[in-house]
Design a protein around this motif. Sequence first.
Motif, mmCIF file in Angstrom:
data_model
loop_
_atom_site.group_PDB
_atom_site.id
_atom_site.type_symbol
_atom_site.label_atom_id
_atom_site.label_comp_id
_atom_site.label_asym_id
_atom_site.label_seq_id
_atom_site.Cartn_x
_atom_site.Cartn_y
_atom_site.Cartn_z
ATOM 1 N N ALA A 326 27.861 -21.396 54.008
ATOM 2 C CA ALA A 326 28.253 -22.255 52.881
ATOM 3 C C ALA A 326 27.760 -21.684 51.568
ATOM 4 C CB ALA A 326 27.699 -23.669 53.094
ATOM 5 N N LEU A 327 26.557 -21.128 51.598
ATOM 6 C CA LEU A 327 26.002 -20.520 50.375
ATOM 7 C C LEU A 327 26.856 -19.347 49.917
ATOM 8 C CD1 LEU A 327 23.677 -20.081 48.303
ATOM 9 C CD2 LEU A 327 22.588 -18.632 50.030
ATOM 10 N N LEU A 328 27.229 -18.474 50.858
ATOM 11 C CA LEU A 328 28.012 -17.291 50.495
ATOM 12 C C LEU A 328 29.407 -17.668 49.998
ATOM 13 C CD1 LEU A 328 26.986 -15.008 53.506
ATOM 14 C CD2 LEU A 328 26.296 -14.734 51.122
ATOM 15 N N VAL A 329 30.015 -18.671 50.668
ATOM 16 C CA VAL A 329 31.359 -19.084 50.257
ATOM 17 C C VAL A 329 31.323 -19.774 48.889
ATOM 18 C CG1 VAL A 329 33.268 -20.642 50.829
ATOM 19 C CG2 VAL A 329 32.208 -19.257 52.615
ATOM 20 N N SER A 330 30.219 -20.440 48.588
ATOM 21 C CA SER A 330 30.130 -21.174 47.316
ATOM 22 C C SER A 330 29.963 -20.243 46.124
ATOM 23 C CB SER A 330 28.961 -22.158 47.359
ATOM 24 O OG SER A 330 27.711 -21.492 47.248
ATOM 25 N N GLN A 331 29.420 -19.062 46.340
ATOM 26 C CA GLN A 331 29.099 -18.183 45.210
ATOM 27 C C GLN A 331 30.316 -17.769 44.388
ATOM 28 O OE1 GLN A 331 26.651 -15.181 47.091
ATOM 29 N NE2 GLN A 331 24.772 -16.301 46.600
ATOM 30 N N PRO A 332 31.415 -17.317 45.019
ATOM 31 C CA PRO A 332 32.564 -16.965 44.178
ATOM 32 C C PRO A 332 33.159 -18.160 43.443
ATOM 33 C CG PRO A 332 33.125 -16.814 46.510
ATOM 34 C CD PRO A 332 31.643 -16.975 46.429
ATOM 35 N N LEU A 333 33.024 -19.380 44.024
ATOM 36 C CA LEU A 333 33.513 -20.559 43.315
ATOM 37 C C LEU A 333 32.688 -20.804 42.051
ATOM 38 C CD1 LEU A 333 34.115 -23.027 46.290
ATOM 39 C CD2 LEU A 333 35.831 -21.812 44.949
ATOM 40 N N HIS A 334 31.427 -20.450 42.115
ATOM 41 C CA HIS A 334 30.573 -20.629 40.937
ATOM 42 C C HIS A 334 30.821 -19.529 39.904
ATOM 43 C CE1 HIS A 334 27.070 -22.131 38.756
ATOM 44 N NE2 HIS A 334 26.714 -20.876 38.553
ATOM 45 N N PHE A 335 30.943 -18.289 40.379
ATOM 46 C CA PHE A 335 31.061 -17.169 39.449
ATOM 47 C C PHE A 335 32.489 -16.968 38.952
ATOM 48 C CE2 PHE A 335 27.474 -15.593 42.288
ATOM 49 C CZ PHE A 335 26.511 -16.136 41.461
ATOM 50 N N GLY A 336 33.501 -17.457 39.719
ATOM 51 C CA GLY A 336 34.888 -17.273 39.311
ATOM 52 C C GLY A 336 35.302 -15.818 39.270
ATOM 53 N N ASP A 337 34.754 -15.000 40.167
ATOM 54 C CA ASP A 337 35.003 -13.559 40.112
ATOM 55 C C ASP A 337 35.899 -13.066 41.248
ATOM 56 O OD1 ASP A 337 33.284 -13.979 42.175
ATOM 57 O OD2 ASP A 337 31.825 -12.457 41.581
ATOM 58 N N TYR A 338 36.700 -13.967 41.799
ATOM 59 C CA TYR A 338 37.545 -13.544 42.918
ATOM 60 C C TYR A 338 39.014 -13.456 42.536
ATOM 61 C CZ TYR A 338 38.389 -18.548 43.149
ATOM 62 O OH TYR A 338 38.718 -19.851 42.835
ATOM 63 N N GLY A 339 39.351 -13.692 41.284
ATOM 64 C CA GLY A 339 40.756 -13.686 40.894
ATOM 65 C C GLY A 339 41.074 -12.749 39.754
ATOM 66 N N GLY A 340 40.186 -11.786 39.497
ATOM 67 C CA GLY A 340 40.456 -10.837 38.439
ATOM 68 C C GLY A 340 40.352 -11.455 37.058
ATOM 69 N N MET A 341 40.911 -10.746 36.063
ATOM 70 C CA MET A 341 40.784 -11.184 34.678
ATOM 71 C C MET A 341 41.411 -12.557 34.409
ATOM 72 S SD MET A 341 39.528 -10.772 31.764
ATOM 73 C CE MET A 341 38.839 -9.120 31.926
ATOM 74 N N PRO A 342 42.613 -12.885 34.988
ATOM 75 C CA PRO A 342 43.154 -14.231 34.721
ATOM 76 C C PRO A 342 42.190 -15.342 35.111
ATOM 77 C CG PRO A 342 44.839 -12.832 35.682
ATOM 78 C CD PRO A 342 43.557 -12.068 35.776
ATOM 79 N N MET A 343 41.549 -15.197 36.280
ATOM 80 C CA MET A 343 40.589 -16.219 36.699
ATOM 81 C C MET A 343 39.386 -16.258 35.765
ATOM 82 S SD MET A 343 39.999 -18.606 38.867
ATOM 83 C CE MET A 343 41.028 -18.286 40.312
ATOM 84 N N LYS A 344 38.953 -15.101 35.307
ATOM 85 C CA LYS A 344 37.813 -15.079 34.376
ATOM 86 C C LYS A 344 38.157 -15.824 33.083
ATOM 87 C CE LYS A 344 35.605 -10.754 35.855
ATOM 88 N NZ LYS A 344 35.112 -9.425 35.420
ATOM 89 N N ILE A 345 39.373 -15.623 32.592
ATOM 90 C CA ILE A 345 39.785 -16.297 31.350
ATOM 91 C C ILE A 345 39.834 -17.810 31.549
ATOM 92 C CG2 ILE A 345 41.699 -16.590 29.739
ATOM 93 C CD1 ILE A 345 42.300 -13.603 30.112
ATOM 94 N N ILE A 346 40.382 -18.235 32.698
ATOM 95 C CA ILE A 346 40.414 -19.682 32.993
ATOM 96 C C ILE A 346 39.002 -20.242 33.063
ATOM 97 C CG2 ILE A 346 41.013 -21.382 34.758
ATOM 98 C CD1 ILE A 346 43.436 -19.627 35.443
ATOM 99 N N TRP A 347 38.110 -19.501 33.749
ATOM 100 C CA TRP A 347 36.707 -19.952 33.865
ATOM 101 C C TRP A 347 36.065 -20.050 32.476
ATOM 102 C CZ3 TRP A 347 37.911 -21.176 38.383
ATOM 103 C CH2 TRP A 347 36.996 -21.549 39.346
ATOM 104 N N ALA A 348 36.364 -19.076 31.621
ATOM 105 C CA ALA A 348 35.774 -19.077 30.278
ATOM 106 C C ALA A 348 36.287 -20.268 29.455
ATOM 107 C CB ALA A 348 36.100 -17.766 29.571
#
Length: 400
Positions: A326-348
Motif C-alpha cells: 500500500a505504501l509503494l502504490v500510494s507514492q506515485p499518487l502523492h508525487f503525480g509522477d506516473y503520467g509524464g508532463m501532462p500529469m505534472k501540470i495537472i498536479w501543479a
Amino acid sequence: MLSSRSIRIWTWLHKWTSLICTLFMLLLCLTGLPLIFHHEIGHLLGDEIEAPELPADKAHLANHRVDADTMIKAALSTHPDRIVQFAGQSDDDERLWWFTLTPTPAPTDDYKSVAVDVRTGELVGQYKVGEGFMDLMFRLHVDLFAGLPGKLFLGFMGLLLLIALVSGVVLYAPFMRKLDFGDVRRGRSTRIKWLDLHNLLGIVTLVWLFVVGATGMINTWADLLVKYWQYAEVGTLIAPYKDQPLVPAAERGPLQQALDNAKAAAPGMKMSFIAFPGTSFSSPHHNTVFMRGDTPLTSKLLKPMLMDARTGALTASPDLPWYLTALLVSQPLHFGDYGGMPMKIIWALLDIASIIVLGSGLYLWLRKPHGARRAASARAATPALEESLDDGKQPETAAA
C-alpha cells in the motif's frame, strides 16, 4: 438535515483542525510545487547528472554493460572510508547507476550519492546532498529537518487536514443550500467573495487534496512500516543466521553473481535497487535485491530477494506485506509522477488551487471580527447562515 447541535460540532471540528494544520499545509503545498518539477528544475540549475556522450574511441561500448562489482569499486574510489548502503539503476537514465555511501550501515543523514556509467564503469559525478534550493524544498517537505519526529509530526498534520476536509464537506451542503453551485457573490463584500471562492475551490480540489493528503500521511509512516516488516517477517526468514555478526566486506562474494541469481529466480522482472548487509532494508547477512515488474503498476510493486552475502545464493523471496505494498502504490499518487508532463501540470494546477484554498481560509479567519469569532459556534447553527455573513455577523468559515 443536520441538527443545530450537529452543525456546531462539525463547525468546531472544521475550524480547529483547519487552523492548526493550515500553516503546515501551506508549507507543504509551497514546497511540493517545485518538487513536482524537480527534474526540470534540476536541469535548469545544472544539478542533474547525465550520462556523457561516448568519445569516438569508446563508441563501441554503447551497448556494453560492466559488472556490478566494477561499478562499486568506481563508486568507493571517491570515498574509500565509506561503505555502500544502497545501489540501483537510475529511473531516468538506464546508462547510470547510483550508489549511496555512508560511514556505517545504520540509517543516517550523513550520506554521499554518486553516479557511475554502466557502459564504462567510470565515475560520472556526485549528487549534491544537503545543499541547493531543491534539497531545501525536499527537507522542508519531508521532515522539517527533524528526521523521524518531523515526519510523524507532518503525518499528524495530514490527519488533521483529512478531518478538516470531511467536516468541510459536511458543512458545505447546509451552507450552500440557497446558493447555486460555484456561485461567487461578486456584489457583496470582499470577505464574502473570498468565502465563496474558498468554498468553490475547496469542493473542486476536494478529491485531489484528500488523495494527496492521505498518501502523504501514509508516506510519513514509511520508516516505521519498514522496521515492523524487518521485525515481524524478515526476522523469521533469516532465523538460521541469528546472532551472527555483520558479514565483513572482505568476506562477501561477487555482487554480480548474487544479482544474476536473483534475476534467474524472478523471470520477467528486473532489478530496482540493492540493499547491502546491515542496512534498513536488508539483514546483516544478505544483499537484498528488490525486483520489480515493467508495467506502470507492477513497476511500483517490489519483490525482495534475500541473497546470501558470502555465496550469492538465494535464501528467501518473500512477498511484501500488504502495508508495504500500500505504501509503494500510494507514492506515485502523492508525487503525480506516473503520467509524464501532462500529469505534472495537472498536479501543479491543483496544488496552486489548494494554496489559494488554504490561504483564503486563513484570510477569512484573520478578517473575522473579534466578537464574531467568539460567538461563531453559536451562530453557525442559525438557519440564516449565509445571510449573516455580509453584515458583520459572520459564522465560522464553512470551508469545503
